[in-house]
Every structure is written in C-alpha cells, then in structure tokens.
Design a protein around this motif. Sequence first.
Motif, PDB file in Angstrom:
ATOM      1  N   LEU A   1      27.741  55.769  72.000  1.00 21.46           N
ATOM      2  CA  LEU A   1      27.737  55.461  70.565  1.00 21.46           C
ATOM      3  C   LEU A   1      26.350  54.960  70.188  1.00 21.46           C
ATOM      4  O   LEU A   1      25.650  54.404  71.038  1.00 21.46           O
ATOM      5  N   THR A   2      26.004  55.099  68.923  1.00 24.86           N
ATOM      6  CA  THR A   2      24.752  54.472  68.486  1.00 24.86           C
ATOM      7  C   THR A   2      25.038  53.021  68.116  1.00 24.86           C
ATOM      8  O   THR A   2      26.167  52.657  67.780  1.00 24.86           O
ATOM      9  N   SER A   3      24.008  52.203  68.187  1.00 28.30           N
ATOM     10  CA  SER A   3      24.059  50.846  67.629  1.00 28.30           C
ATOM     11  C   SER A   3      22.624  50.471  67.307  1.00 28.30           C
ATOM     12  O   SER A   3      21.683  50.948  67.961  1.00 28.30           O
TER      13      SER A   3
ATOM     14  N   ILE B   1      24.682  53.030  75.017  1.00 27.88           N
ATOM     15  CA  ILE B   1      24.362  52.742  73.613  1.00 27.88           C
ATOM     16  C   ILE B   1      23.027  53.393  73.315  1.00 27.88           C
ATOM     17  O   ILE B   1      22.028  53.164  74.010  1.00 27.88           O
ATOM     18  N   LEU B   2      23.031  54.220  72.281  1.00 21.40           N
ATOM     19  CA  LEU B   2      21.791  54.865  71.847  1.00 21.40           C
ATOM     20  C   LEU B   2      21.296  54.162  70.591  1.00 21.40           C
ATOM     21  O   LEU B   2      22.004  54.106  69.585  1.00 21.40           O
ATOM     22  N   VAL B   3      20.090  53.604  70.695  1.00 18.12           N
ATOM     23  CA  VAL B   3      19.448  53.110  69.478  1.00 18.12           C
ATOM     24  C   VAL B   3      18.770  54.345  68.898  1.00 18.12           C
ATOM     25  O   VAL B   3      17.625  54.670  69.206  1.00 18.12           O
ATOM     26  N   GLY B   4      19.553  55.093  68.129  1.00 17.69           N
ATOM     27  CA  GLY B   4      19.101  56.403  67.655  1.00 17.69           C
ATOM     28  C   GLY B   4      18.066  56.279  66.548  1.00 17.69           C
ATOM     29  O   GLY B   4      18.023  55.278  65.832  1.00 17.69           O
ATOM     30  N   ASP B   5      17.266  57.341  66.422  1.00 23.03           N
ATOM     31  CA  ASP B   5      16.348  57.331  65.274  1.00 23.03           C
ATOM     32  C   ASP B   5      17.122  57.620  63.983  1.00 23.03           C
ATOM     33  O   ASP B   5      16.561  57.589  62.890  1.00 23.03           O
ATOM     34  N   SER B   6      18.449  57.831  64.131  1.00 16.88           N
ATOM     35  CA  SER B   6      19.324  57.865  62.959  1.00 16.88           C
ATOM     36  C   SER B   6      19.300  56.503  62.259  1.00 16.88           C
ATOM     37  O   SER B   6      19.797  56.368  61.134  1.00 16.88           O
TER      38      SER B   6
HETATM   39  O1  KIV Z   1      19.599  59.447  66.428  1.00 17.01           O
HETATM   40  C1  KIV Z   1      20.762  59.669  66.773  1.00 17.01           C
HETATM   41  O2  KIV Z   1      21.688  58.970  66.365  1.00 17.01           O
HETATM   42  C2  KIV Z   1      20.993  60.801  67.674  1.00 17.01           C
HETATM   43  C3  KIV Z   1      22.360  61.331  67.946  1.00 17.01           C
HETATM   44  C4  KIV Z   1      22.393  62.140  69.192  1.00 17.01           C
HETATM   45  C5  KIV Z   1      23.522  60.486  67.858  1.00 17.01           C
HETATM   46  O3  KIV Z   1      20.049  61.307  68.174  1.00 17.01           O
END
Ligand code: KIV
Length: 264
Positions: free
Chosen positions: A20-22, A39-44
């Motif tokens: 999941l992102t956080s 946990i992905l600190v996404g560039d989103s």
């Molecule tokens: O930035 C992001 O949230 C992503 C996705 C893969 C979830 O790269």
Amino acid sequence: MKKTAVVIRDMKGVKNIVALTSYSYWMTKIVNQVDIDLILVGDSLASMVLGYKDTTPVTMDEMIHHTNAVSRAEPNSLIVADMPFMSYQSSQEKAVENAGRFIKEARAEAVKLEGGKQIKDTVRRIVQVGIPVLGHIGLTPQSIHQMGGYRVQGREPERAKSLIEDALLLEKAGAFAIVLECVPSVLTKEITKKLHIPTIGIGAGPHCDGQVLVIHDILGLKTGHVPKFVKQYADLTEHITKAIEAYKKDVTAGKFPGKEHSYE
Ligand code: KIV
C-alpha cells in the motif's frame, strides 16, 4: 517481524505480497496495525497529498520529507521510496546519489524507479552500492506526456514483447521485485511465470505475486474518477464530511465545548 527486500523477494510462490502507499506518520502507524508487507511512499504523493495533476512536479526534497514521516512511524513493512521524475534519468551518478539520499536522510529501505531497458544500467549501479531496487513497468506515470494518457500497456504484440524484455532485464540488473501497472492479465501471467522475482500488480489482474494500491483510493479519501482496478473498501470522504458538519453545528449552536471539554 520486520520485512526486508530479501523477505519480499522470497515471498514469491509462498504468499501473496500486500503493498500500500502511505505518505504520513499517523497513516503509517494505522497501516502498521495490519500486517502489510511493503509501504510505498509513492510519487503519487504529488496528486494525493500535494494537489498536483500528475506525478511529474514532485521534488526529491518533498519525497524525502514524507518518507521521513513514514519511517518515523517505524513500520514492520519494508519502506520503499519512489524516486521522482528527473531524480534518476539524467545520469547514473545522480541516480545513485539520490537513491543514497533516501537511505541516509529519510531512512528508506529500498527505492523504486520507473522504466525498463533504458534504466537497467542505472538499476544495476544502485543495487551495486547496496540499495534494493523495486522496478516499475507497464504504465509509468512519469512518462505520461510520452504515453499520451493513462492507458493499458502491452495489448499490442510488439509492446507486450518489449515489456517481457524489460522485466527480464530488470531482474538481471538486480531488482528484488517489479511493479506491473495497467497490464492485461494474460501478459501479467506470462511475465510473472518467466521471473524468479515477484511481480506486484496495480491494474494488472490476479496473476501477480502481490498487489499494491494507493491508500487514498482504497479508503475513499478523495472524490472524482475511480480507476476500474481500484476496489474502494471505505468511504472516508463521507465520514470526514459528516464529522466536520457535526463539529460546525455544535460550535455554531454553542454546544461545543461543553463542561467535559473545559478546564475548571
Ligand atoms: O506512486 C505510486 O503510488 C505508484 C503506484 C505503483 C502505487 O507508483
């Protein structure tokens, strides 16, 4: 148990990876109450927190700031920081330096880069200095202007072939896992079968070794378009709106603060 890139890599064929992102301290504390693997600190962060229309404007400093907030929550999940647009594309030296900043300044435990064959040598260099790399192919939002929109990738045989090649090259370069974004299920199945490292899908169907989604999407923490691949598990926008309305009503009517919220 604290998850490492090695633990995540070894989950292939054993257990589905849940990611999941956080982007913040308290959200990460909440996520940590559930056993999330990565946990992905996404560039989103750009669109989910900072209000940009796409991911391209977010900077290294902004990503470091938020990755730090996430790592201060000390989750058991592996913390992966997303390398923002133009932090790794212009030279391998710059890429290694910026990947290193995430480890040194933000306590990230891995980094994610978008792209396939064009960044394979950069991935190798980052891995060589001891930083685990999560690959990301298929729809790569940092190249949105070149891709001409948020479209499914790999429907045409030529493009499908090049995505398979990209995945194999990233594995060879040392990536510990690869995110597949907006890829048809049949192609995902083929890529997942060919690799020894896990695939983590977003809009890539059920055949990946794991799944990742943006936390604002699963929680309904925003309004507007919801992509087909998102399953919304809560509608926090509605809950938050109701809570703020109730607060406003109480203050307007002089009902808050009451005795129980006041000091003698
Ligand atoms: O930035 C992001 O949230 C992503 C996705 C893969 C979830 O790269």
